[in-house]
Design a protein around this motif. Structure first.
Motif, PDB file in Angstrom:
ATOM      1  N   ARG A  50       0.847  -1.185   0.000  1.00 52.48           N
ATOM      2  CA  ARG A  50       0.000   0.000   0.000  1.00 52.48           C
ATOM      3  C   ARG A  50       0.882   1.234   0.000  1.00 52.48           C
ATOM      4  NH1 ARG A  50      -5.014  -0.953  -1.412  1.00 52.48           N
ATOM      5  NH2 ARG A  50      -6.161  -2.340  -0.086  1.00 52.48           N
ATOM      6  N   ARG A  51       0.463   2.242  -0.764  1.00 52.45           N
ATOM      7  CA  ARG A  51       1.181   3.513  -0.767  1.00 52.45           C
ATOM      8  C   ARG A  51       0.169   4.628  -0.646  1.00 52.45           C
ATOM      9  NH1 ARG A  51       2.911   7.553  -4.446  1.00 52.45           N
ATOM     10  NH2 ARG A  51       2.052   6.470  -6.244  1.00 52.45           N
ATOM     11  N   ALA A  52       0.453   5.552   0.251  1.00 54.33           N
ATOM     12  CA  ALA A  52      -0.412   6.714   0.409  1.00 54.33           C
ATOM     13  C   ALA A  52      -0.271   7.607  -0.807  1.00 54.33           C
ATOM     14  CB  ALA A  52      -0.034   7.485   1.673  1.00 54.33           C
ATOM     15  N   VAL A  53      -1.374   8.161  -1.240  1.00 56.16           N
ATOM     16  CA  VAL A  53      -1.363   9.067  -2.390  1.00 56.16           C
ATOM     17  C   VAL A  53      -1.942  10.413  -1.971  1.00 56.16           C
ATOM     18  CG1 VAL A  53      -1.444   7.272  -4.157  1.00 56.16           C
ATOM     19  CG2 VAL A  53      -3.566   8.127  -3.201  1.00 56.16           C
ATOM     20  N   THR A  54      -1.628  11.412  -2.738  1.00 50.43           N
ATOM     21  CA  THR A  54      -2.072  12.756  -2.398  1.00 50.43           C
ATOM     22  C   THR A  54      -2.746  13.419  -3.581  1.00 50.43           C
ATOM     23  OG1 THR A  54       0.045  13.678  -3.080  1.00 50.43           O
ATOM     24  CG2 THR A  54      -0.175  13.070  -0.761  1.00 50.43           C
ATOM     25  N   GLY A  55      -3.436  14.469  -3.289  1.00 46.79           N
ATOM     26  CA  GLY A  55      -4.021  15.363  -4.282  1.00 46.79           C
ATOM     27  C   GLY A  55      -4.689  14.694  -5.454  1.00 46.79           C
ATOM     28  N   GLU A  84      15.965 -11.876   2.836  1.00 46.02           N
ATOM     29  CA  GLU A  84      15.274 -10.635   2.484  1.00 46.02           C
ATOM     30  C   GLU A  84      13.758 -10.729   2.650  1.00 46.02           C
ATOM     31  OE1 GLU A  84      16.872  -8.347  -1.032  1.00 46.02           O
ATOM     32  OE2 GLU A  84      17.921 -10.260  -1.311  1.00 46.02           O
ATOM     33  N   VAL A  85      13.244 -11.930   2.765  1.00 46.31           N
ATOM     34  CA  VAL A  85      11.800 -12.098   2.935  1.00 46.31           C
ATOM     35  C   VAL A  85      11.334 -11.424   4.223  1.00 46.31           C
ATOM     36  CG1 VAL A  85       9.957 -13.779   3.291  1.00 46.31           C
ATOM     37  CG2 VAL A  85      11.665 -14.170   1.538  1.00 46.31           C
ATOM     38  N   ILE A  86      12.141 -11.511   5.260  1.00 44.55           N
ATOM     39  CA  ILE A  86      11.794 -10.874   6.536  1.00 44.55           C
ATOM     40  C   ILE A  86      11.594  -9.375   6.341  1.00 44.55           C
ATOM     41  CG2 ILE A  86      12.616 -10.381   8.880  1.00 44.55           C
ATOM     42  CD1 ILE A  86      11.767 -13.290   8.385  1.00 44.55           C
ATOM     43  N   ARG A  87      12.479  -8.757   5.566  1.00 40.50           N
ATOM     44  CA  ARG A  87      12.338  -7.322   5.301  1.00 40.50           C
ATOM     45  C   ARG A  87      11.011  -7.022   4.616  1.00 40.50           C
ATOM     46  NH1 ARG A  87      12.815  -4.611   0.841  1.00 40.50           N
ATOM     47  NH2 ARG A  87      13.876  -6.288  -0.269  1.00 40.50           N
ATOM     48  N   LEU A  88      10.633  -7.851   3.643  1.00 40.74           N
ATOM     49  CA  LEU A  88       9.365  -7.630   2.939  1.00 40.74           C
ATOM     50  C   LEU A  88       8.164  -7.871   3.841  1.00 40.74           C
ATOM     51  CD1 LEU A  88      10.124  -9.239  -0.536  1.00 40.74           C
ATOM     52  CD2 LEU A  88       9.657  -6.834  -0.072  1.00 40.74           C
ATOM     53  N   VAL A  89       8.215  -8.945   4.609  1.00 45.97           N
ATOM     54  CA  VAL A  89       7.081  -9.297   5.470  1.00 45.97           C
ATOM     55  C   VAL A  89       6.853  -8.240   6.541  1.00 45.97           C
ATOM     56  CG1 VAL A  89       6.272 -10.963   7.199  1.00 45.97           C
ATOM     57  CG2 VAL A  89       7.256 -11.769   5.057  1.00 45.97           C
ATOM     58  N   THR A  90       7.925  -7.671   7.062  1.00 45.05           N
ATOM     59  CA  THR A  90       7.790  -6.709   8.163  1.00 45.05           C
ATOM     60  C   THR A  90       7.650  -5.270   7.694  1.00 45.05           C
ATOM     61  OG1 THR A  90      10.204  -6.576   8.383  1.00 45.05           O
ATOM     62  CG2 THR A  90       9.044  -8.186   9.781  1.00 45.05           C
ATOM     63  N   ALA A  91       7.734  -5.023   6.395  1.00 44.83           N
ATOM     64  CA  ALA A  91       7.555  -3.660   5.895  1.00 44.83           C
ATOM     65  C   ALA A  91       6.136  -3.194   6.192  1.00 44.83           C
ATOM     66  CB  ALA A  91       7.836  -3.608   4.394  1.00 44.83           C
ATOM     67  N   PRO A  92       5.982  -2.010   6.767  1.00 45.72           N
ATOM     68  CA  PRO A  92       4.646  -1.553   7.189  1.00 45.72           C
ATOM     69  C   PRO A  92       3.634  -1.414   6.057  1.00 45.72           C
ATOM     70  CG  PRO A  92       6.281   0.205   7.414  1.00 45.72           C
ATOM     71  CD  PRO A  92       7.023  -1.026   7.035  1.00 45.72           C
ATOM     72  N   GLN A  93       4.101  -1.178   4.844  1.00 51.50           N
ATOM     73  CA  GLN A  93       3.178  -0.995   3.724  1.00 51.50           C
ATOM     74  C   GLN A  93       2.737  -2.308   3.072  1.00 51.50           C
ATOM     75  OE1 GLN A  93       6.392  -0.210   3.760  1.00 51.50           O
ATOM     76  NE2 GLN A  93       7.359  -0.600   1.792  1.00 51.50           N
ATOM     77  N   VAL A  94       3.331  -3.453   3.461  1.00 46.47           N
ATOM     78  CA  VAL A  94       3.001  -4.739   2.856  1.00 46.47           C
ATOM     79  C   VAL A  94       1.797  -5.359   3.566  1.00 46.47           C
ATOM     80  CG1 VAL A  94       3.818  -7.091   2.415  1.00 46.47           C
ATOM     81  CG2 VAL A  94       5.339  -5.150   2.028  1.00 46.47           C
ATOM     82  N   ASP A  95       0.749  -5.651   2.787  1.00 47.31           N
ATOM     83  CA  ASP A  95      -0.464  -6.266   3.319  1.00 47.31           C
ATOM     84  C   ASP A  95      -0.426  -7.787   3.237  1.00 47.31           C
ATOM     85  OD1 ASP A  95      -1.594  -3.792   3.782  1.00 47.31           O
ATOM     86  OD2 ASP A  95      -2.790  -3.800   1.952  1.00 47.31           O
ATOM     87  N   ALA A  96       0.119  -8.297   2.145  1.00 44.86           N
ATOM     88  CA  ALA A  96       0.116  -9.748   1.910  1.00 44.86           C
ATOM     89  C   ALA A  96       1.334 -10.106   1.075  1.00 44.86           C
ATOM     90  CB  ALA A  96      -1.160 -10.157   1.180  1.00 44.86           C
ATOM     91  N   ILE A  97       1.739 -11.376   1.211  1.00 45.00           N
ATOM     92  CA  ILE A  97       2.924 -11.833   0.499  1.00 45.00           C
ATOM     93  C   ILE A  97       2.746 -13.303   0.138  1.00 45.00           C
ATOM     94  CG2 ILE A  97       4.157 -12.420   2.613  1.00 45.00           C
ATOM     95  CD1 ILE A  97       6.709 -11.398   1.279  1.00 45.00           C
ATOM     96  N   ALA A  98       3.245 -13.677  -1.034  1.00 43.50           N
ATOM     97  CA  ALA A  98       3.279 -15.079  -1.456  1.00 43.50           C
ATOM     98  C   ALA A  98       4.650 -15.309  -2.088  1.00 43.50           C
ATOM     99  CB  ALA A  98       2.177 -15.380  -2.465  1.00 43.50           C
ATOM    100  N   ALA A  99       5.223 -16.474  -1.838  1.00 41.28           N
ATOM    101  CA  ALA A  99       6.569 -16.748  -2.352  1.00 41.28           C
ATOM    102  C   ALA A  99       6.668 -18.177  -2.856  1.00 41.28           C
ATOM    103  CB  ALA A  99       7.600 -16.519  -1.247  1.00 41.28           C
TER     104      ALA A  99
END
Length: 151
Positions: A91-96, A119-134
C-alpha cells in the motif's frame, strides 16, 4: 545450443495440463520465448518451463494468473539474484490528484521481487506490505531439470 521442448514436456515439468498451458498462452498469462510458426509445433525453452512452473505454483497458492503474469518476465533475468520469487501486495499513500474517490488515500502496488531467503523478513515486516506469497525458484528449477532431463 539449448534444447527445445514440446508443450507436453513443459506441462509435465510444471505439473499442469497441456490444456492449462494452452489456455494461459491464449489469455496472455504465459508468453513463451519462441514465436509460433504456421504449420509447426511451437518449441519451448528451459526458461519457459521455469516461468510456467512459477506461474503454476502461485496459481496453486490461489493467486490469479493475471496478477502473477505481470511479474514473471523478471524470472528470465534472474541470474545472480535470489532464489525466492515473491509477490507482495503493498500500500502507498497518495495525495491530491492521485486520490480517486473511495480508495481511502491509498493505492495497491502489487509487485514482484526476486530475493534471497533473508530478504523475505524485510518484505514481510515492511509496514506498507499487506500480503505476500513466495515460491522457491531453486526448487522449481530442480523439478524442471529432473523432468526435462537437463543437467
Amino acid at each position: 545450443m539449448t534444447p527445445d521442448f514440446t508443450i507436453q514436456q513443459i506441462a509435465d515439468a510444471a505439473e499442469v495440463t497441456r490444456y492449462q498451458v494452452e489456455a494461459w498462452i491464449s489469455r496472455g498469462h504465459f508468453k513463451p520465448e519462441n514465436p509460433v510458426e504456421n504449420g509447426k509445433a511451437r518449441k519451448f525453452t528451459y526458461d519457459d518451463a521455469v516461468v510456467l512452473g512459477a506461474l503454476a505454483a502461485f496459481n496453486r497458492l490461489g493467486l490469479a494468473p493475471t496478477v502473477v503474469a505481470m511479474h514473471t518476465a523478471q524470472l528470465r533475468f534472474r541470474a545472480g539474484r535470489g532464489s525466492l520469487f515473491v509477490i507482495a501486495s503493498e500500500r502507498r499513500a497518495v495525495t491530491g490528484a492521485e486520490i480517486a474517490p473511495g480508495n481511502g488515500g491509498e493505492i495497491d502496488l502489487t509487485s514482484g521481487h526476486i530475493v534471497d531467503h533473508g530478504e523475505v523478513i524485510r518484505l514481510v515486516t515492511a509496514p506498507q506490505v499487506d500480503a505476500i506469497a513466495a515460491v522457491d525458484i531453486d526448487q522449481i528449477e530442480h523439478r524442471v531439470r529432473a523432468s526435462l532431463g537437463v543437467a
